[in-house]
Motif scaffolding. Structure first.
Motif, PDB file in Angstrom:
ATOM      1  N   TYR A 251      86.520  10.012 -22.335  1.00  0.00           N
ATOM      2  CA  TYR A 251      85.253   9.345 -22.014  1.00  0.00           C
ATOM      3  C   TYR A 251      84.836   9.627 -20.576  1.00  0.00           C
ATOM      4  CZ  TYR A 251      85.720   6.873 -26.413  1.00  0.00           C
ATOM      5  OH  TYR A 251      85.839   6.574 -27.740  1.00  0.00           O
ATOM      6  N   ALA A 252      85.784   9.667 -19.654  1.00  0.00           N
ATOM      7  CA  ALA A 252      85.466   9.959 -18.256  1.00  0.00           C
ATOM      8  C   ALA A 252      84.988  11.399 -18.093  1.00  0.00           C
ATOM      9  CB  ALA A 252      86.682   9.686 -17.368  1.00  0.00           C
ATOM     10  N   LEU A 253      85.662  12.327 -18.747  1.00  0.00           N
ATOM     11  CA  LEU A 253      85.237  13.729 -18.677  1.00  0.00           C
ATOM     12  C   LEU A 253      83.850  13.917 -19.293  1.00  0.00           C
ATOM     13  CD1 LEU A 253      88.573  15.541 -19.569  1.00  0.00           C
ATOM     14  CD2 LEU A 253      87.354  15.641 -17.390  1.00  0.00           C
ATOM     15  N   SER A 254      83.579  13.206 -20.374  1.00  0.00           N
ATOM     16  CA  SER A 254      82.259  13.302 -21.011  1.00  0.00           C
ATOM     17  C   SER A 254      81.173  12.769 -20.091  1.00  0.00           C
ATOM     18  CB  SER A 254      82.248  12.538 -22.332  1.00  0.00           C
ATOM     19  OG  SER A 254      83.160  13.099 -23.228  1.00  0.00           O
ATOM     20  N   LEU A 255      81.431  11.622 -19.463  1.00  0.00           N
ATOM     21  CA  LEU A 255      80.439  11.050 -18.543  1.00  0.00           C
ATOM     22  C   LEU A 255      80.196  11.990 -17.374  1.00  0.00           C
ATOM     23  CD1 LEU A 255      78.603   8.726 -17.695  1.00  0.00           C
ATOM     24  CD2 LEU A 255      80.585   7.670 -16.586  1.00  0.00           C
ATOM     25  N   ALA A 256      81.259  12.567 -16.843  1.00  0.00           N
ATOM     26  CA  ALA A 256      81.098  13.511 -15.732  1.00  0.00           C
ATOM     27  C   ALA A 256      80.315  14.744 -16.181  1.00  0.00           C
ATOM     28  CB  ALA A 256      82.465  13.915 -15.191  1.00  0.00           C
ATOM     29  N   GLY A 257      80.575  15.218 -17.381  1.00  0.00           N
ATOM     30  CA  GLY A 257      79.917  16.423 -17.872  1.00  0.00           C
ATOM     31  C   GLY A 257      78.452  16.248 -18.195  1.00  0.00           C
ATOM     32  N   ILE A 258      78.086  15.108 -18.764  1.00  0.00           N
ATOM     33  CA  ILE A 258      76.690  14.939 -19.173  1.00  0.00           C
ATOM     34  C   ILE A 258      75.760  14.864 -17.970  1.00  0.00           C
ATOM     35  CG2 ILE A 258      77.173  13.946 -21.432  1.00  0.00           C
ATOM     36  CD1 ILE A 258      76.664  11.193 -20.323  1.00  0.00           C
ATOM     37  N   GLY A 259      76.283  14.442 -16.840  1.00  0.00           N
ATOM     38  CA  GLY A 259      75.456  14.461 -15.639  1.00  0.00           C
ATOM     39  C   GLY A 259      75.081  15.877 -15.234  1.00  0.00           C
ATOM     40  N   PHE A 260      75.995  16.813 -15.448  1.00  0.00           N
ATOM     41  CA  PHE A 260      75.740  18.194 -15.055  1.00  0.00           C
ATOM     42  C   PHE A 260      74.846  18.934 -16.039  1.00  0.00           C
ATOM     43  CE2 PHE A 260      79.321  17.165 -12.375  1.00  0.00           C
ATOM     44  CZ  PHE A 260      78.960  17.779 -11.181  1.00  0.00           C
ATOM     45  N   LEU A 261      74.605  18.377 -17.217  1.00  0.00           N
ATOM     46  CA  LEU A 261      73.651  19.010 -18.141  1.00  0.00           C
ATOM     47  C   LEU A 261      72.262  19.089 -17.521  1.00  0.00           C
ATOM     48  CD1 LEU A 261      74.626  17.477 -21.595  1.00  0.00           C
ATOM     49  CD2 LEU A 261      74.944  19.827 -20.831  1.00  0.00           C
ATOM     50  N   TYR A 262      71.897  18.042 -16.769  1.00  0.00           N
ATOM     51  CA  TYR A 262      70.581  18.045 -16.130  1.00  0.00           C
ATOM     52  C   TYR A 262      70.459  19.159 -15.108  1.00  0.00           C
ATOM     53  CZ  TYR A 262      68.933  13.767 -18.277  1.00  0.00           C
ATOM     54  OH  TYR A 262      68.485  12.846 -19.174  1.00  0.00           O
ATOM     55  N   VAL A 263      71.542  19.494 -14.434  1.00  0.00           N
ATOM     56  CA  VAL A 263      71.507  20.602 -13.478  1.00  0.00           C
ATOM     57  C   VAL A 263      71.208  21.899 -14.230  1.00  0.00           C
ATOM     58  CG1 VAL A 263      72.815  21.881 -11.745  1.00  0.00           C
ATOM     59  CG2 VAL A 263      73.124  19.412 -11.945  1.00  0.00           C
ATOM     60  N   GLY A 264      71.830  22.076 -15.375  1.00  0.00           N
ATOM     61  CA  GLY A 264      71.575  23.272 -16.175  1.00  0.00           C
ATOM     62  C   GLY A 264      70.158  23.339 -16.712  1.00  0.00           C
TER      63      GLY A 264
END
Length: 118
Positions: free
Chosen positions: A11-24
């Motif tokens: 869950y922590a890795l998912s939360l960290a990752g979804i924030g970076f989707l916006y950068v992409g």
């Protein structure tokens, strides 16, 4: 043998990752990409503190990310994101956040009931 990964780490890795989707999604527009990078780093820290300090912080991070999803269209160009991405991500974030809250409450109740029976 395969090593199991704790669910909170996922869950922590998912939360960290979804924030970076916006950068992409926003890399073609530098001012928006800079703001998206800052929010991605903020959610990375929330995920870290949720993993190391309290699972409730992790759940709060999902709710905050859902609010970010819905508020993004109010002040940035929604054409940079896939169609209806805000509603998809909002519903997913709120669902995961609600699940985590109930999961931790149930774990807390189970732990306190076990300690009373000893």
């Amino acid at each position: 043998m395969a090593k199991t990964i704790p669910q909170n780490s996922i869950y922590a890795l998912s939360l960290a990752g979804i924030g970076f989707l916006y950068v992409g999604f926003t890399w073609t527009h530098l001012p928006t990409a800079c703001i998206a990078s800052v929010q991605a780093i903020v959610f990375l820290f929330i995920a870290y503190y949720g993993l190391t300090k309290s699972p409730y912080i992790l759940a709060m991070g999902y709710f905050l990310h859902g609010l970010w999803d819905i508020s993004y269209n109010l002040w940035q160009d929604p054409a940079l994101l896939p169609p209806h991405y805000d509603w998809f991500c909002l519903s997913l974030d709120f669902t995961v956040g609600t699940y985590l809250i109930f999961k931790y409450i149930k774990q807390k109740d189970t732990t306190s009931n076990e300690s009373r029976s000893i």
